[in-house]
Write a protein that holds these residues in place. Structure first.
Motif, PDB file in Angstrom:
ATOM      1  N   UNK A  55       0.813  -1.211   0.000  1.00 44.78           N
ATOM      2  CA  UNK A  55       0.000   0.000   0.000  1.00 44.78           C
ATOM      3  C   UNK A  55       0.855   1.273   0.000  1.00 44.78           C
ATOM      4  N   UNK A  56       0.239   2.357  -0.438  1.00 42.86           N
ATOM      5  CA  UNK A  56       0.775   3.724  -0.356  1.00 42.86           C
ATOM      6  C   UNK A  56       2.111   3.910  -1.070  1.00 42.86           C
ATOM      7  N   UNK A  57       2.378   3.114  -2.088  1.00 41.90           N
ATOM      8  CA  UNK A  57       3.612   3.238  -2.879  1.00 41.90           C
ATOM      9  C   UNK A  57       4.881   3.130  -2.037  1.00 41.90           C
ATOM     10  N   UNK A  58       4.836   2.369  -0.963  1.00 35.37           N
ATOM     11  CA  UNK A  58       6.012   2.248  -0.096  1.00 35.37           C
ATOM     12  C   UNK A  58       7.163   1.518  -0.773  1.00 35.37           C
ATOM     13  N   UNK A  59       6.872   0.571  -1.648  1.00 36.42           N
ATOM     14  CA  UNK A  59       7.951  -0.117  -2.376  1.00 36.42           C
ATOM     15  C   UNK A  59       8.632   0.849  -3.340  1.00 36.42           C
ATOM     16  N   UNK A  60       7.853   1.709  -3.971  1.00 39.10           N
ATOM     17  CA  UNK A  60       8.417   2.731  -4.850  1.00 39.10           C
ATOM     18  C   UNK A  60       9.279   3.698  -4.043  1.00 39.10           C
ATOM     19  N   UNK A  61       8.796   4.106  -2.884  1.00 40.33           N
ATOM     20  CA  UNK A  61       9.566   4.995  -2.023  1.00 40.33           C
ATOM     21  C   UNK A  61      10.889   4.339  -1.632  1.00 40.33           C
ATOM     22  N   UNK A  62      10.854   3.069  -1.315  1.00 39.64           N
ATOM     23  CA  UNK A  62      12.074   2.351  -0.956  1.00 39.64           C
ATOM     24  C   UNK A  62      13.104   2.437  -2.088  1.00 39.64           C
ATOM     25  N   UNK A  63      12.637   2.239  -3.318  1.00 34.69           N
ATOM     26  CA  UNK A  63      13.537   2.305  -4.474  1.00 34.69           C
ATOM     27  C   UNK A  63      14.076   3.727  -4.667  1.00 34.69           C
ATOM     28  N   UNK A  64      13.211   4.714  -4.536  1.00 31.81           N
ATOM     29  CA  UNK A  64      13.624   6.116  -4.678  1.00 31.81           C
ATOM     30  C   UNK A  64      14.678   6.466  -3.637  1.00 31.81           C
ATOM     31  N   UNK A  65      14.457   6.031  -2.398  1.00 35.24           N
ATOM     32  CA  UNK A  65      15.412   6.350  -1.330  1.00 35.24           C
ATOM     33  C   UNK A  65      16.759   5.656  -1.548  1.00 35.24           C
ATOM     34  N   UNK A  66      16.738   4.446  -2.094  1.00 38.14           N
ATOM     35  CA  UNK A  66      17.989   3.747  -2.420  1.00 38.14           C
ATOM     36  C   UNK A  66      18.764   4.523  -3.473  1.00 38.14           C
TER      37      UNK A  66
END
Length: 102
Positions: A55-66
């Motif tokens: 939910x909430x694009x958290x996997x996308x956020x993880x990639x962006x932060x990496x």
């Protein structure tokens, strides 16, 4: 921590699989809406549980932060959009957004 409605599913197997993913106190409740049955997943509202549920694009956020941490270019617009979604979720579920995500 109190249980909150985390998500609603139309498919029983999908709802049961989601229930197995999250941690903490949880409950799956079904209800009939005219001719359709929906499954409400209640549990502890946490970023970890939301991540596990996709939910909430958290996997996308993880990639962006990496990408950001590695010094690579990252999609700043997607980052802003994701943070906007998280701000809404944080308000709804009384959560704090970790500073390093911003």
């Amino acid at each position: 921590m109190t249980m909150k409605l985390l998500n609603t599913y139309e498919d029983k197997e999908e709802a049961e699989a989601a229930e197995k993913l999250i941690t903490g106190k949880k409950r799956l409740a079904s209800e009939r809406d005219s001719t359709q049955v929906v499954y409400n997943l209640f549990g502890q509202a946490s970023w970890g549980n939301f991540y596990k549920l996709g939910m909430f694009n958290l996997a996308l956020l993880e990639q962006i932060l990496k990408e950001r941490k590695a010094g690579n270019g990252y999609d700043k617009q997607k980052h802003r959009e994701t943070i906007s979604i998280l701000q809404y979720a944080a308000k709804q579920f009384e959560l704090e957004i970790p500073e390093h995500w911003l």
